[in-house]
Every structure is written in C-alpha cells, then in structure tokens.
Scaffold this active site. Sequence first.
Site, PDB file in Angstrom:
ATOM      1  N   LYS A 195      13.313 -41.183   8.372  1.00  9.92           N
ATOM      2  CA  LYS A 195      12.479 -42.327   8.771  1.00  9.92           C
ATOM      3  C   LYS A 195      11.019 -41.884   8.756  1.00  9.92           C
ATOM      4  O   LYS A 195      10.448 -41.473   9.766  1.00  9.92           O
ATOM      5  CB  LYS A 195      12.879 -42.820  10.161  1.00  9.92           C
ATOM      6  CG  LYS A 195      12.436 -44.269  10.431  1.00  9.92           C
ATOM      7  CD  LYS A 195      13.107 -45.236   9.487  1.00  9.92           C
ATOM      8  CE  LYS A 195      12.665 -46.667   9.715  1.00  9.92           C
ATOM      9  NZ  LYS A 195      13.242 -47.609   8.751  1.00  9.92           N
ATOM     10  N   SER A 394      15.399 -51.487   5.705  1.00  8.36           N
ATOM     11  CA  SER A 394      15.277 -51.390   7.158  1.00  8.36           C
ATOM     12  C   SER A 394      15.624 -52.741   7.781  1.00  8.36           C
ATOM     13  O   SER A 394      16.749 -53.211   7.652  1.00  8.36           O
ATOM     14  CB  SER A 394      13.890 -50.899   7.536  1.00  8.36           C
ATOM     15  OG  SER A 394      13.922 -50.226   8.775  1.00  8.36           O
TER      16      SER A 394
END
Length: 595
Positions: A195, A394
């Site tokens: 991430k 996402s």
Amino acid sequence: MKQFFKFVLASMLGVFIMGIIVVLILAAVIAGVVSSAGSEKSTDVEPNSIMHMAFTTPITERTPNNPLAGLSFLGLNSEKSIGLNDILANIKKAKKDGNIKGIFLDESYMSSGQATTEEIRNALIDFKKSKKFVIAYSEVYTQGFYYLATAADKVYINPKGIFEFTGFSSQTTFLKGALDKLGIEAQIIKVGTFKSAVEPLVLTKMSDPNRLQVTSYLGSLYDHFLTGISKSRGINKDSLFNYANEGSVQFPEDALRLKLVDGLKYKDEILDDLKTRTGTPLKSNLASVELGDYTKSKSDNVKDDDDDASSNRIAIVYANGEITGGDGDDNSIGSERISRAIRKVRLDNKVKAVVLRVNSPGGSSLASDVIWREVALTKKVKPIIVSMGDYAASGGYYISCAADSIFAEPNTITGSIGIFAILPNMQKLFNDKLGVTFDGVKTGKYADLGDISRPLSPEERAILQNNVNHGYDDFTKAVAAGRGKTQEYINSIGQGRVWTGAQAIKIGLVDRLGNINDAVASAAKKAKLKNYNLVAYPEQKSIFNQIDGDLTSQMRTKMMQSELGDNYRVYMQIKGITQIMRTPQARLPYDIVIK
C-alpha cells in the site's frame, strides 16, 4: 458632506441596477442557449462521407450534458467534448451507416487512460469488419495515439513529424523532504505491504515492495501494448521492444523503414487519398461528419436491427472518479448519489439487470462500504455486472467485488486491496517555524485524538491502527465472499498490491476480459433478455448547476495552470494529500503516471 453622500448613494444605486441588468441579460442568454439546445436539429450525413475522429479533449465516461459546450464566455472556452459512451455508440452506428464510407483518425492527444484507449481501438477493429476503411494521420504520434492508430488500415505521419516510441516509465513525486523543511510529519497508519500511496510522504524514493509491484504491472501494460501493435502491424514483438529500447526511431523516416507507419504524407495528400477512397472529385470538398456531431445523426441508411420497443431495461450506473461521502458529481463518486442510483434501479421492476461501470482509483473506505452494500443487495434480486474502466482499484474494487461478474480490459488497473490513514503532526511547523503554541483542557484522555498540533501518543496510534486493521478485515471479507475465495487467499493477493486486468484474471479478481458492451451482453444473458433498452444512471447535472461549477472551476484551473506550469501536477498531488487526511482511505498510490 450632504452632496458627497448623495453621490455615493447614487453610485451604489447605479452599480446595483447595472448588476441586475447584467444578471438578467446573462439569464436571457443562458435561457436562449438552453432552449436552442433543446430544439437542436439532427445532423444530416451526406452520401460518401467519412467520420472524422480527433481527440483533443479528455475522454470522460459519459458525454457531459452541457448545451454551452463550444461557446466562449468571459474569455473562457467551454470545450466541446464527447464521452466514451457516445464514441463507442457512434463507431458502432457508423459501421452500419451506408452513407459512411470510412473513418479518418486525425492527429490527437490521447488524454485518456489505457483501458479507455483499448475500448476505442477494439471498436475500430470491429468497424473494419464492415469492409470500410480506417485511415490514421498525425504530425505528432504519442505512444497512446499510435497504439490507437495501429487499428487503422493505413498509418501515415507528416514527413517532418514526431514519432514517440521509447517504452513506458512511471514516476512518483516524493514530498518528504519538503515536509521536513516545513516541520510537518506525516503519521501513517496502514495495512498492506504494497500500500504505497503513503510513500511520497514518508520516503524519498520507492520502497522495494513498491518497486516490485510497479515493475510488475508496468511490464504487464507494456507487454499488452507491444502485443497489440505486433498483431496489427505484423512486426515481431521482440523487434518492437528492441526498437524502443535502442532508440531506433528518431525521425519519421525511421518509423517508415521499420514499418511502424505506411507512409510519409502531408495533410493535403491525406485529404486527396480520402477523396479517392470515397469517390469524391479532387476539386470538390470532402463530405465528412465530426464524431461528436454524429451522435445527433438520423441517417436513413443505418441498418439497425437492435432497436425495439421493449419495456425491459438494463441500467448502466456510472461510478466515475474518487470515492467520497455526500453527493459528488459526474467526475466524483459520492456515496449518497451512487448508492441512491443503485437502490433506484434495484427497486425498479422494469430494470431487469444492472451494469455498474467503475472507473475509480478509490477513496474513502466508509463511502466505498456504503456503495458496496447496495451492490450486494442488488445481487440478491437481479443480475449486476461490473465493467471496469481505466481504474477500478482499492475502493473502486471494493464497490465491485459483490457483483455477479467482473469484466476488465487487459490494461485496467485494479486490485490494491488495502487501507491506510494519514494524520499530520504539525507541531514543529507551529512551534519552531511560526512561533505558535497551543494549550487547553479536556474531559477525557482521548478527547483531542486527531489534534494536528502534536504527535500521536503510542496509545492513540494503537487505536487508529486498530481501526485501519478492522477496515482491512472488512475489505478482505467482502472480497472473499464476493469472489468465492477464502479470506486468507485474498489477503495473500491483497496487501495493497496493484494488478493489471490481465494479471487480475489469473488470480481470480476478475472474471473476464472485455469492454462495457461485453458486460451489457452478459447482463442480458443472465437476465434472459433478448430485447431490452439501455438506461443510464445517475441523472446528469442540470445546465444551471454546470454553469456554476464548470465555469468557476475552469477559471480557477486555468489561473493555476498558467502560474504553475509543469508544477501544476505537483500542486494537485499536494492538494490530494490534504483531502485524504481525514478518514481511512482505500485508494491507489497517488499518481500512476505512465509516459
């Protein structure tokens, strides 16, 4: 003094009256434009015409509902643009139109994502099945436009033109050094090894995991790019790689020698070629229709066997942009607006199936969950199919995962299953740089949790980390349930890692490679529909809302771009940071800029 006040009052009254007159005139002009737009006549297409395609404005998902497009007001131009929906529909219509003999793909700057370019390219390839021609020409070929142009029968370049063929690169702007100078610490709470959206705030270069994932998905995108060109141009893919890697294309002559183009021609020569192809005398004007204007054509020569009066509907819900709470607009996904649209089509008995078109890098994890809930409820009562655009990553993947089936292009950016939160600590900026201090009282230990004037305590950081962990657990559970996988497996391919559509289908995040039309066909099949009409949601904004938003936004954007030049992108990145320092986020790394 008395005369002075009389003069001031008279002046104020004059300004007031003039203001009213200006407003009334403006309202009349707008009303006239709206009225004329509403009664706009259809476009006539002459026999032996070509459809002229030139992409000079950013390509949106849907054509904006803007009657003021193309007009100039107060020095600002409201540019006329066309959405992907009408581009694909017009190419399909032109394929059947007896008056359209071919397509002229004119010099363009493809301000669009790679998946959008892919959909248009595939539509052009399908158009050629009609035995009509597609000719491409440009003075400057960017790699994006060249990829699109390789769908054409012939590709031409100006003899003195520019041909870019150098390979892909991806660059991130890192802001940690600037934040250090300002005395601002970005306090990061995240889940996911990959991430990397937070890296520009805490690092000065890419982490090893991020470099690994960018290398992987950039390689996948580039491989697809070369494969498509190889198939269209009949050039070995390894040769194409070497041409780019060795800088073999310096001049148009190089592109011709390496068979990347079919000829070096000036624009007048291209026009003469088009006249010959359409049987138009060289001294006569070439009959043509602009791509955007063709939307309004009502040609008697269109042989369309798809029209029907069926009451059955398939709804296309467009979810485009970053995901936020509230209503949003046509370029952002407001959880209220999109969830309301999905709820509306779910409860509409005439709507037999739903296609959710997702083009989003993600955003607020809470807002994403609100939309996910409506998708999950819809799946229980009618088919819902997801069509992914340039991005569905996402939060964009979160709102997709509950659907019956997911379609993506090979070069769609997806995955990035992870959560993060950012809280700035601006104590040094306030205390050391500005000389500002704070003091106060509170009734509880955590009453001022989130205060940016001081660093987080270990206990506060643990609370926020627990919230982010909980969000990630919800995310992976939702994906596991929607995709029929175990949560452990989703975690193994999650961790915030970004995938292309071509990679995602191999690991089970995507069901099929295809475009929005493929998704519609799948929805129809699942709903057992042969005849149906398409309806689009949510409703686009009214012209009056657009005037207020578009002109103001355009004025602000033009001023900033003029002042900042190439630094405008950095400004937008910094602006994005301030916007996400509020709630946990499920979104892509800041900018996937591929050149």
